[in-house]
Design an enzyme around this catalytic site. Sequence first.
Site, PDB file in Angstrom:
ATOM      1  N   ASP A  81      19.694  -9.016   6.270  1.00  0.00           N
ATOM      2  CA  ASP A  81      19.690  -7.620   5.842  1.00  0.00           C
ATOM      3  C   ASP A  81      19.121  -7.431   4.445  1.00  0.00           C
ATOM      4  OD1 ASP A  81      21.847  -8.768   4.477  1.00  0.00           O
ATOM      5  OD2 ASP A  81      22.928  -6.869   4.408  1.00  0.00           O
ATOM      6  N   THR A 121      38.957  -5.776   5.859  1.00  0.00           N
ATOM      7  CA  THR A 121      37.500  -5.776   5.738  1.00  0.00           C
ATOM      8  C   THR A 121      37.122  -5.773   4.258  1.00  0.00           C
ATOM      9  OG1 THR A 121      37.201  -4.637   7.836  1.00  0.00           O
ATOM     10  CG2 THR A 121      35.415  -4.473   6.240  1.00  0.00           C
ATOM     11  N   ASP A 133      20.280  -7.273   1.303  1.00  0.00           N
ATOM     12  CA  ASP A 133      20.613  -8.161   0.190  1.00  0.00           C
ATOM     13  C   ASP A 133      20.875  -9.594   0.620  1.00  0.00           C
ATOM     14  OD1 ASP A 133      23.049  -7.488   1.440  1.00  0.00           O
ATOM     15  OD2 ASP A 133      24.177  -7.738  -0.421  1.00  0.00           O
ATOM     16  N   THR A 142      36.930  -0.304  -4.495  1.00  0.00           N
ATOM     17  CA  THR A 142      35.710  -0.850  -3.939  1.00  0.00           C
ATOM     18  C   THR A 142      35.110  -1.837  -4.924  1.00  0.00           C
ATOM     19  OG1 THR A 142      34.380   0.918  -4.889  1.00  0.00           O
ATOM     20  CG2 THR A 142      35.246   1.280  -2.678  1.00  0.00           C
ATOM     21  N   LYS A 197      27.006  -3.589  -7.836  1.00  0.00           N
ATOM     22  CA  LYS A 197      28.239  -4.303  -7.544  1.00  0.00           C
ATOM     23  C   LYS A 197      28.438  -5.384  -8.598  1.00  0.00           C
ATOM     24  CE  LYS A 197      28.576  -7.459  -4.259  1.00  0.00           C
ATOM     25  NZ  LYS A 197      28.748  -8.203  -2.990  1.00  0.00           N
ATOM     26  N   GLU A 226      33.040 -11.769   9.313  1.00  0.00           N
ATOM     27  CA  GLU A 226      33.329 -10.375   9.606  1.00  0.00           C
ATOM     28  C   GLU A 226      32.490  -9.932  10.796  1.00  0.00           C
ATOM     29  OE1 GLU A 226      34.527  -8.452   5.325  1.00  0.00           O
ATOM     30  OE2 GLU A 226      32.419  -8.367   5.909  1.00  0.00           O
ATOM     31  N   GLU A 227      33.017  -8.986  11.561  1.00  0.00           N
ATOM     32  CA  GLU A 227      32.315  -8.537  12.756  1.00  0.00           C
ATOM     33  C   GLU A 227      30.992  -7.851  12.442  1.00  0.00           C
ATOM     34  OE1 GLU A 227      31.802  -5.165  13.587  1.00  0.00           O
ATOM     35  OE2 GLU A 227      32.760  -4.527  11.719  1.00  0.00           O
ATOM     36  N   SER A 228      30.825  -7.403  11.224  1.00  0.00           N
ATOM     37  CA  SER A 228      29.605  -6.702  10.838  1.00  0.00           C
ATOM     38  C   SER A 228      28.502  -7.670  10.435  1.00  0.00           C
ATOM     39  CB  SER A 228      29.899  -5.719   9.696  1.00  0.00           C
ATOM     40  OG  SER A 228      30.485  -6.390   8.600  1.00  0.00           O
ATOM     41  N   LYS A 263      29.235 -13.377   1.695  1.00  0.00           N
ATOM     42  CA  LYS A 263      28.575 -13.569   2.969  1.00  0.00           C
ATOM     43  C   LYS A 263      27.213 -14.196   2.700  1.00  0.00           C
ATOM     44  CE  LYS A 263      28.791  -9.119   4.045  1.00  0.00           C
ATOM     45  NZ  LYS A 263      29.723  -8.441   3.116  1.00  0.00           N
ATOM     46  N   SER A 317      23.168  -3.040   0.095  1.00  0.00           N
ATOM     47  CA  SER A 317      23.353  -3.893   1.261  1.00  0.00           C
ATOM     48  C   SER A 317      22.347  -3.577   2.354  1.00  0.00           C
ATOM     49  CB  SER A 317      24.794  -3.780   1.766  1.00  0.00           C
ATOM     50  OG  SER A 317      25.040  -4.712   2.797  1.00  0.00           O
ATOM     51  N   HIS A 318      22.824  -3.174   3.513  1.00  0.00           N
ATOM     52  CA  HIS A 318      21.985  -2.954   4.690  1.00  0.00           C
ATOM     53  C   HIS A 318      21.500  -1.515   4.805  1.00  0.00           C
ATOM     54  CE1 HIS A 318      26.162  -2.070   5.456  1.00  0.00           C
ATOM     55  NE2 HIS A 318      25.798  -1.254   6.429  1.00  0.00           N
ATOM     56  N   ASP A 328      23.080 -10.946   2.893  1.00  0.00           N
ATOM     57  CA  ASP A 328      24.400 -11.481   3.194  1.00  0.00           C
ATOM     58  C   ASP A 328      24.801 -11.336   4.665  1.00  0.00           C
ATOM     59  OD1 ASP A 328      24.921  -8.758   3.274  1.00  0.00           O
ATOM     60  OD2 ASP A 328      26.498  -8.783   1.746  1.00  0.00           O
ATOM     61  N   ARG A 329      23.996 -10.641   5.455  1.00  0.00           N
ATOM     62  CA  ARG A 329      24.314 -10.499   6.878  1.00  0.00           C
ATOM     63  C   ARG A 329      23.298 -11.273   7.718  1.00  0.00           C
ATOM     64  NH1 ARG A 329      26.813  -4.560   8.146  1.00  0.00           N
ATOM     65  NH2 ARG A 329      27.953  -4.297   6.202  1.00  0.00           N
ATOM     66  N   ARG A 373      28.018   2.927  -4.761  1.00  0.00           N
ATOM     67  CA  ARG A 373      26.891   3.096  -3.847  1.00  0.00           C
ATOM     68  C   ARG A 373      26.653   4.586  -3.622  1.00  0.00           C
ATOM     69  NH1 ARG A 373      27.195  -0.390   1.514  1.00  0.00           N
ATOM     70  NH2 ARG A 373      27.336  -2.001  -0.093  1.00  0.00           N
ATOM     71  N   ARG A 433      34.964   3.905  12.692  1.00  0.00           N
ATOM     72  CA  ARG A 433      34.633   2.744  13.518  1.00  0.00           C
ATOM     73  C   ARG A 433      35.801   2.471  14.463  1.00  0.00           C
ATOM     74  NH1 ARG A 433      29.976   0.976  11.229  1.00  0.00           N
ATOM     75  NH2 ARG A 433      29.820   0.676   8.971  1.00  0.00           N
TER      76      ARG A 433
END
Length: 547
Positions: A281, A348, A283, A22, A130, A367-369, A380, A117-118, A285-286, A26, A500
């Site tokens: 989101d 991913t 941080d 990773t 990270k 990415e789909e997320s 992102k 992140s989110h 990036d989304r 987290r 998922r």
Amino acid sequence: MSDDIVIKTVATKPYLDQMPGTSGLRKKVPVFQQENYPENFIQSIFDVSGDVKGKKLVIGGDGRFYNDQVIQKAIRLAVANGFGHVMIGQNGILSTPAVSNLIRKYKALGGIVLSASHNPGGPKQDFGIKYNISNGGPAPEKFTNAAFERSKVIDQYLTVETSDIDLSQIGKHQIGATTIEIIDSVADYAEMMEDIFDFDAIRAYIQSGFTLQFDAMHAVTGPYAKEIFEKRLGAAEGSVINAVPLPDFGGQHPDPNLIYAKGLYDLLMSDNAPDFGAASDGDGDRNMIIGRGMFVAPSDSLAVLAANAHLVPAYSAGLKGIARSMPTSCAADRVAEKLKIGMYEVPTGWKFFGNLLDHQMATICGEESAGTSSDHVREKDGLWAVLLWLNILAVRRQSVADIVNEHWRHFGRNYYSRHDFEGVDTEVANKVMQRLRGELASLAGTSIDGQTIEKADDFAYHDPVDQSVSAHQGIRILFDNGSRIVVRLSGTGTTGATIRIYIERYEADEDKLALDTQEALAELIAIAEKIIQVKAITGFETPTAII
């Protein structure tokens, strides 16, 4: 001021439950608050980074609870390990794409991003650390594996005893041979956006009466959005809501989707809707994109942006290629085919796009997320995606709904949905995947409810640049009519496991482009349960989230 280096001995194996591979660590805040816990992780990163003496390091985060305290710890470790220059966002605030930009612009060795992140924030909620390497992107598996191995044997870290740095004031401090610089969190990023997009065109469109609302979700993008949308582009004051980053994100879940940003969705579906709505989101990036009366699914957004990117100054010469994560719908593949450019399917995780971007094989990735970005950074970038939409709208002078519907008529529509089963016992989740992997060889060629499976595999990615192989990246079940079912375990949570399931089918008939997504996918959803048996094995009656 000069400080003596004080070496402390710390406990070994501080986070053996963190799997290698990773890009970061987290966990819940109380886990990070254990003695020496963040120090052990950061020192492990420094230990495998090579010679850090005199090098530059970027540090910033999304403002969540414990952010400021870990920054002070990271500063002391950086000084003791010999970094020459440490750049920190004012108040500890830096979005993830802003960190990537700073690393690249100022040629830093790397950057520490403090975010989960989110995920929710607060004293009992989530925290994360990270590391991004010198190209600005998340550390690759080779690096993170090395850091993980180091963490198993680490017995000391280096620190200095010094007073805390005031993160609220822009300026420089000197600790020994290290310069600590508190910088404007927004300025460098906003300048980059002005270089990419036609701000004059967007500004003129807003002045003509175009309206927007951006929900920063009390997360990191608030200061960026206020500066860019309201100050530089002239959107009305109040166009950016929930703009102040808060340690607990206002008690909300900073994930820009139809569940946690439902208020924005409801507004855009109402009679008083602005022309355009967006959110980002924790941080930064989304992204979530909504037009008046039209929600744009992330996979569709990637395809539409790629098809129209030539309207934007930075991409006017065309794209070198498009890349998407394997679970992301194949909508962008049809754009790449039409443009006669490369199309790349990767696992991913944004780190897998890095080599493609560095070697100019791809320009836009997604990415789909809800993660979309380009070669301007190696992360992102939520605000970049919003600005790309705004620039396209300003040039085409059409609504979001008109642009999306026209895209479907031209390329066809990939009906697509993700069904999440969250908080599954890890052992049970692994049982689901192991059973399915054992069935793969027998699935190819079989027919279920009239649908013929052409291929079933456990996706392995062969990097075209460094020839590395990343195996076991998700199970794909591919049908002969182009439909897909994808299954994978997610690593974004901190409790249990998330299964998922992604369901997709392609539709080219113009009379069938406006179906309800779940209805359009109902047959495949039923087939997915027959194959995967996730409900039967886990005991879940329904998904915890349908996106």
